[in-house]
Scaffold this active site. Structure first.
Site, mmCIF file in Angstrom:
data_model
loop_
_atom_site.group_PDB
_atom_site.id
_atom_site.type_symbol
_atom_site.label_atom_id
_atom_site.label_comp_id
_atom_site.label_asym_id
_atom_site.label_seq_id
_atom_site.Cartn_x
_atom_site.Cartn_y
_atom_site.Cartn_z
ATOM 1 C CG ASP A 161 -17.297 -2.795 64.233
ATOM 2 O OD1 ASP A 161 -18.085 -3.613 63.699
ATOM 3 O OD2 ASP A 161 -17.255 -2.618 65.468
ATOM 4 C CE LYS A 189 -21.869 -3.588 54.801
ATOM 5 N NZ LYS A 189 -23.030 -2.846 54.204
HETATM 6 P P1 NAD Z 1 -31.320 -4.918 58.181
HETATM 7 O O1 NAD Z 1 -31.001 -6.348 57.861
HETATM 8 O O2 NAD Z 1 -32.174 -4.614 59.357
HETATM 9 O O3 NAD Z 1 -32.020 -4.231 56.923
HETATM 10 C C1 NAD Z 1 -31.597 -4.435 55.617
HETATM 11 C C2 NAD Z 1 -32.634 -3.820 54.678
HETATM 12 O O4 NAD Z 1 -32.147 -3.967 53.337
HETATM 13 C C3 NAD Z 1 -34.001 -4.499 54.737
HETATM 14 O O5 NAD Z 1 -35.017 -3.531 54.750
HETATM 15 C C4 NAD Z 1 -34.043 -5.326 53.461
HETATM 16 O O6 NAD Z 1 -35.367 -5.508 52.965
HETATM 17 C C5 NAD Z 1 -33.210 -4.468 52.525
HETATM 18 N N1 NAD Z 1 -32.609 -5.244 51.426
HETATM 19 C C6 NAD Z 1 -31.934 -6.417 51.511
HETATM 20 N N2 NAD Z 1 -31.558 -6.828 50.295
HETATM 21 C C7 NAD Z 1 -31.986 -5.875 49.418
HETATM 22 C C8 NAD Z 1 -31.884 -5.734 48.012
HETATM 23 N N3 NAD Z 1 -31.256 -6.650 47.250
HETATM 24 N N4 NAD Z 1 -32.417 -4.630 47.429
HETATM 25 C C9 NAD Z 1 -33.062 -3.701 48.187
HETATM 26 N N5 NAD Z 1 -33.193 -3.805 49.516
HETATM 27 C C10 NAD Z 1 -32.672 -4.890 50.129
HETATM 28 O O7 NAD Z 1 -29.910 -4.203 58.283
HETATM 29 P P2 NAD Z 1 -29.448 -3.043 59.262
HETATM 30 O O8 NAD Z 1 -29.065 -3.635 60.580
HETATM 31 O O9 NAD Z 1 -30.438 -1.939 59.215
HETATM 32 O O10 NAD Z 1 -28.086 -2.592 58.568
HETATM 33 C C11 NAD Z 1 -28.112 -1.599 57.535
HETATM 34 C C12 NAD Z 1 -26.697 -1.409 57.010
HETATM 35 O O11 NAD Z 1 -25.845 -1.012 58.078
HETATM 36 C C13 NAD Z 1 -26.065 -2.676 56.423
HETATM 37 O O12 NAD Z 1 -25.350 -2.315 55.277
HETATM 38 C C14 NAD Z 1 -25.139 -3.169 57.516
HETATM 39 O O13 NAD Z 1 -24.039 -3.865 56.964
HETATM 40 C C15 NAD Z 1 -24.719 -1.856 58.151
HETATM 41 N N6 NAD Z 1 -24.360 -1.926 59.585
HETATM 42 C C16 NAD Z 1 -25.204 -2.523 60.471
HETATM 43 C C17 NAD Z 1 -24.859 -2.537 61.839
HETATM 44 C C18 NAD Z 1 -25.786 -3.143 62.866
HETATM 45 O O14 NAD Z 1 -25.394 -3.234 64.040
HETATM 46 N N7 NAD Z 1 -26.990 -3.543 62.523
HETATM 47 C C19 NAD Z 1 -23.654 -1.959 62.264
HETATM 48 C C20 NAD Z 1 -22.821 -1.367 61.305
HETATM 49 C C21 NAD Z 1 -23.192 -1.341 59.979
#
Ligand code: NAD
Ligand code: TYD
Length: 379
Positions: A161, A189
Site C-alpha cells: 500500500d 515498488k
Molecule cells: P523480506 O525482506 O522478509 O523477504 C524478502 C526475501 O526476498 C528474502 O528471502 C530475500 O532473501 C529475498 N530476495 C531479496 N533479493 C532477492 C533477489 N535479488 N533474488 C532472489 N531473492 C531475493 O520481505 P517480506 O516482508 O516477506 O515481503 C515480501 C514482499 O511483500 C515484498 O515484495 C514486499 O514489498 C511485499 N509486502 C510486504 C509487506 C510487509 O509488511 N512486510 C506488506 C505489503 C507488501
C-alpha cells in the site's frame, strides 16, 4: 425402517460448478520468489498445508532477510524445490521457466525495509525494479511465444500500500488511488507495479497485482516494528519510537495476506489489482504499548519492578515518514469473497506466542550483521 440411500446424482448445474471449481483451482507449478523471507515462507507453509495440487519452486538469493530455517519442515521432493539465486539473473530465471514448466509466478522477492532504502537505495532499484523486469521478461518469453504450452498461466506481483503515499486523518487507499510513493522503497515498488501492469496492457501477460498493508506474524525479521519491539521489550532494552509515535499503519496478520494471494490466483481477474488490508488502524504507540502489556502479563515485570512501557524512547523521526496508511479492501471482499480470519488482538497474541516459543529462531537471525545494522540505526 432402514433408510434407503438415494443414488448420488450430479445434475447439469452441479457439473458446471465442479468444472468451474476445477478450472479455478487448477494444478499449478508455482515459481515463488523470495520464499525464504517473512511473507514468502508463510505462503509456502500455507500452500504446503492446504494445496496438495500445487508444486513450488522457491527462488531466493538468501540475502540478510532470507533464512532457510523459515521453511523448517518443508522437504525437498516432488512438491518442493529450492533454488538459491538472483531474480535479476536472466539466464537462471529463463532456465527455470523452461526446466520446471512454470505456469504461475508469485513474486515476493524484494528489498523490503524502508529504513534500509533511505540509507542505501541502490539495491532497491536493482532488485525491485530490474529483478521484476527480468521475471516479467522470462514469463513473456515462456508463456506468450507461438510454441508456448502453459495453460491458463498467472503472474501475481506482490506489492504494498506504500505505493499510494501518505493519507491525512481520513480516507482510504483503493485501487483507483493515484500512485504517490515517497520513499526509495515505495518508489521502487511503484515502478515494479507499473512494469507489471504494462506487461498486461502491452503484451497481454496474465498479470495480477496485490497491494497489501503492513503484515505481522511468525518469521518476520526483527528490523520491522513488531518483532524489533518484541525482542527489545523481552530483554529490557529501550523501545525506539520514531517521531511522536502517532503514525498510523493498517495491520494484517500474515496468514490472512497469504490466504488472499491464493484466492486472487484462483479467482482474480487478470489485469486487475486488489488491495488487501486488515481494516485495523493503530498508531505505532498503541502497537508498542500493547506488546509491552502482553509481555508484562506473560513474563512478569522487569527485574527492577517497572512495566515495559517505561522502556519507550522517542527517537529522531524517519526521513519522509509517511503519516497514515489505510486500505479499502472492498474489491477483494466483493469480487473474491476474502475476509481476514483474525482480529488484531488475536493475531498479536498468536504472534507473541510464536516468538516466545521460537526464541532460538530469533537468536539465530540476530547474528553479527544484525548487530551492526542495529548499532548503525539506533546507536
Ligand atoms: P523480506 O525482506 O522478509 O523477504 C524478502 C526475501 O526476498 C528474502 O528471502 C530475500 O532473501 C529475498 N530476495 C531479496 N533479493 C532477492 C533477489 N535479488 N533474488 C532472489 N531473492 C531475493 O520481505 P517480506 O516482508 O516477506 O515481503 C515480501 C514482499 O511483500 C515484498 O515484495 C514486499 O514489498 C511485499 N509486502 C510486504 C509487506 C510487509 O509488511 N512486510 C506488506 C505489503 C507488501
Ligand atoms: P516498519 O515495520 O518498518 O514498516 P513500514 O515502514 O513499512 O510501515 O515500521 C512500521 C511503523 O513503525 C512506521 O511508522 C515506522 C515505525 N517504527 C518505529 O517507530 N520504530 C522502529 O524502530 C521501527 C523499525 C519502525
Amino acid at each position: 425402517m432402514v433408510a434407503v440411500k438415494k443414488p448420488l446424482r450430479i445434475g447439469f448445474i452441479d457439473r458446471i460448478a465442479i468444472k468451474n471449481k476445477r478450472s479455478m483451482e487448477k494444478i499449478r507449478t508455482v515459481l515463488v520468489t523470495g520464499g525464504c523471507g517473512f511473507i514468502g515462507a508463510n505462503f509456502i507453509h500455507l500452500v504446503n498445508e492446504t494445496r496438495p495440487d500445487w508444486r513450488i519452486v522457491n527462488l531466493d538469493l538468501l540475502t540478510y532477510a532470507g533464512n532457510l530455517s523459515n521453511l523448517h519442515g518443508i522437504e525437498e521432493g516432488a512438491r518442493y524445490r529450492f533454488v538459491k539465486g538472483d531474480i535479476a539473473d536472466a539466464a537462471l530465471v529463463d532456465g527455470l521457466f523452461e526446466q520446471e514448466n512454470i505456469d504461475t509466478v508469485v513474486h515476493f522477492a524484494a528489498e523490503s525495509h524502508v529504513d534500509r532504502s533511505i540509507v542505501g537505495p541502490a539495491e532497491f532499484i536493482r532488485t525491485n525494479i530490474f529483478g521484476t523486469f527480468t521475471l516479467l521478461e522470462a514469463a513473456r518469453k515462456a508463456w506468450l511465444a507461438d510454441s508456448a504450452e502453459a495453460a491458463d498461466p498467472r503472474f501475481l506481483h506482490v506489492s504494498t500500500d506504500e505505493v499510494f503515499g501518505s493519507l491525512g486523518d481520513s480516507g482510504f487507499f483503493n485501487e483507483t488511488t493515484a500512485y504517490d510513493p515517497r520513499s526509495p522503497y515505495s518508489a521502487s515498488k511503484a515502478s515494479s507495479d507499473h512494469l507489471a501492469s504494462a506487461y498486461f496492457h502491452t503484451y497481454g501477460l496474465p498479470v495480477l497485482i496485490t497491494n497489501c498493508s503492513n503484515n505481522y506474524g511468525p518469521y518476520q525479521f526483527p528490523e520491522k516494528l513488531i518483532p524489533l519491539i518484541f525482542n527489545n521489550a523481552r530483554t529490557g532494552r529501550s523501545l525506539p519510537v520514531y517521531g511522536d509515535g502517532k503514525n498510523i499503519r493498517d495491520w494484517l496478520y500474515v496468514n490472512d495476506h497469504c490466504q488472499a494471494i491464493i484466492a486472487v490466483i484462483d479467482k482474480g481477474t487478470v489485469g486487475r489489482s486488489y488491495n488487501i488490508g486488515g481494516n485495523n488502524e493503530k498508531t505505532n504507540l498503541e502497537v508498542v504499548s500493547l506488546i509491552c502489556d502482553i509481555l508484562d502479563e506473560k513474563l512478569g515485570l522487569l527485574p527492577n519492578g517497572a512495566v515495559r512501557r517505561s522502556l519507550i524512547t522517542f527517537v529522531a523521526d524517519r526521513l519522509g515518514h509517511d503519516r497514515r496508511y489505510a486500505i479499502d479492501s472492498s474489491r477483494l471482499k466483493t469480487e473474491i469473497g476474502w475476509q481476514p480470519s483474525v482480529t488484531f488482538g488475536q493475531g498479536i497474541a498468536l504472534t507473541i506466542d510464536w516468538y516466545l516459543t521460537n526464541q532460538q529462531w530469533l537468536d539465530t537471525v540476530i547474528d553479527g550483521s544484525y548487530q551492526q545494522y542495529y548499532e548503525r540505526m539506533y546507536g
